[in-house]
Design an enzyme around this catalytic site. Structure first.
Site, PDB file in Angstrom:
ATOM      1  N   LYS A   1       0.854  -1.194   0.000  1.00 23.41           N
ATOM      2  CA  LYS A   1       0.000   0.000   0.000  1.00 23.41           C
ATOM      3  C   LYS A   1       0.891   1.246   0.000  1.00 23.41           C
ATOM      4  CE  LYS A   1      -4.225   1.384   2.414  1.00 23.41           C
ATOM      5  NZ  LYS A   1      -4.938   1.280   3.687  1.00 23.41           N
TER       6      LYS A   1
HETATM    7  C1  E4P Z   1      -8.274   2.310   3.598  1.00 21.09           C
HETATM    8  O1  E4P Z   1      -7.496   1.510   3.152  1.00 21.09           O
HETATM    9  C2  E4P Z   1      -8.086   3.015   4.866  1.00 21.09           C
HETATM   10  O2  E4P Z   1      -7.454   2.144   5.746  1.00 21.09           O
HETATM   11  C3  E4P Z   1      -9.368   3.416   5.527  1.00 21.09           C
HETATM   12  O3  E4P Z   1     -10.489   3.024   4.771  1.00 21.09           O
HETATM   13  C4  E4P Z   1      -9.425   4.814   6.013  1.00 21.09           C
HETATM   14  O4  E4P Z   1     -10.658   5.027   6.639  1.00 21.09           O
HETATM   15  P1  E4P Z   1     -10.954   6.245   7.642  1.00 21.09           P
HETATM   16  O5  E4P Z   1     -11.172   7.462   6.817  1.00 21.09           O
HETATM   17  O6  E4P Z   1     -12.199   5.824   8.356  1.00 21.09           O
HETATM   18  O7  E4P Z   1      -9.756   6.360   8.538  1.00 21.09           O
END
Ligand code: E4P
Length: 219
Positions: free
Chosen positions: A88
């Site tokens: 990622k």
């Molecule tokens: C995605 O990969 C992220 O980990 C996540 O969806 C972020 O979500 P949030 O905006 O609730 O922190």
């Protein structure tokens, strides 16, 4: 459509896995910190455990470095942990270069922190396996997160990009449904938002009636 769970919590991953519909897991540094996972070795071991629980599912593991060399070094270490790992990488200049590098090497990537169609175009062009638009955070600033999914779906289909739209930052069950309608290839959501898909009062009322009728004649 794939279902990922957005957590580093092992119990929640197990629960989603037990339902039989889980295709993968997404994590991020905030989610790892929430579980108290710190130190390189502990982080790596946690990813390995997540991969085991997710039984073949794709597991996003985020790099911390923000420079090209650092991202490559970390990404290669992460990818070597388990074939299920998807590296990622944040949507920044060196991130795009790193996505292209990994894409050329056949290593899966998830471009994270995407908030615009232009960013989504660039990530797909670099060969990202997944691109993660953060719909909840767009909604938080009075923008329209689901609308971005619609536009990305149209664009990726028009140009036949292989990149999968991974709808992220999902805050509710309704968000999941809206993302499905908008053409997301994958949703990543908290456990309670996924479990919310099960619920309908008419299902509960109908089931209670079926069981009562069965009992009337069968005792
Ligand atoms: C995605 O990969 C992220 O980990 C996540 O969806 C972020 O979500 P949030 O905006 O609730 O922190």
């Amino acid at each position: 459509m794939k279902f990922f769970i957005d957590t580093a919590n092992l119990d929640q991953i197990k629960e989603a896995q037990d339902l039989g519909i889980l295709d993968g897991v997404t994590t991020n540094p905030s989610l790892m910190a929430k579980e108290g996972i710190k130190g390189d070795e502990n982080v790596k071991n946690h990813y390995k455990t997540i991969c085991q629980i997710a039984k073949g599912g794709e597991v996003s593991a985020e790099v911390i470095a923000t420079d090209f060399e650092g991202m490559i070094k970390e990404g290669e270490i992460l990818a070597a942990l388990n074939p299920q790992i998807v590296v990622k990488i944040p949507m920044i200049k060196d991130g795009i270069k790193a996505i292209k590098y990994f894409s050329d090497k056949g290593i899966k990537t998830n471009c994270t922190l995407v908030f615009s169609l232009g960013q989504a175009l660039l990530a797909a062009k670099a060969g990202a396996t997944f691109v993660s638009p953060f719909i909840g955070r767009l909604d938080d600033i009075s923008s329209d997160g689901v609308e971005l999914i619609h536009k990305m779906s149209e664009m990726y289909n028009f140009y036949a990009f292989d990149t999968q739209i991974l709808a992220a930052s999902i805050r509710s069950t309704q968000h999941i449904i809206q993302c499905a309608e908008a053409g997301a290839d994958v949703i990543t959501a908290p456990l309670d938002a996924i479990m919310g898909l099960l619920n309908h009062p008419l299902t509960d009322i109908g089931l209670a009636k079926f069981l009562a009728d069965h009992k009337k004649v069968n005792g």
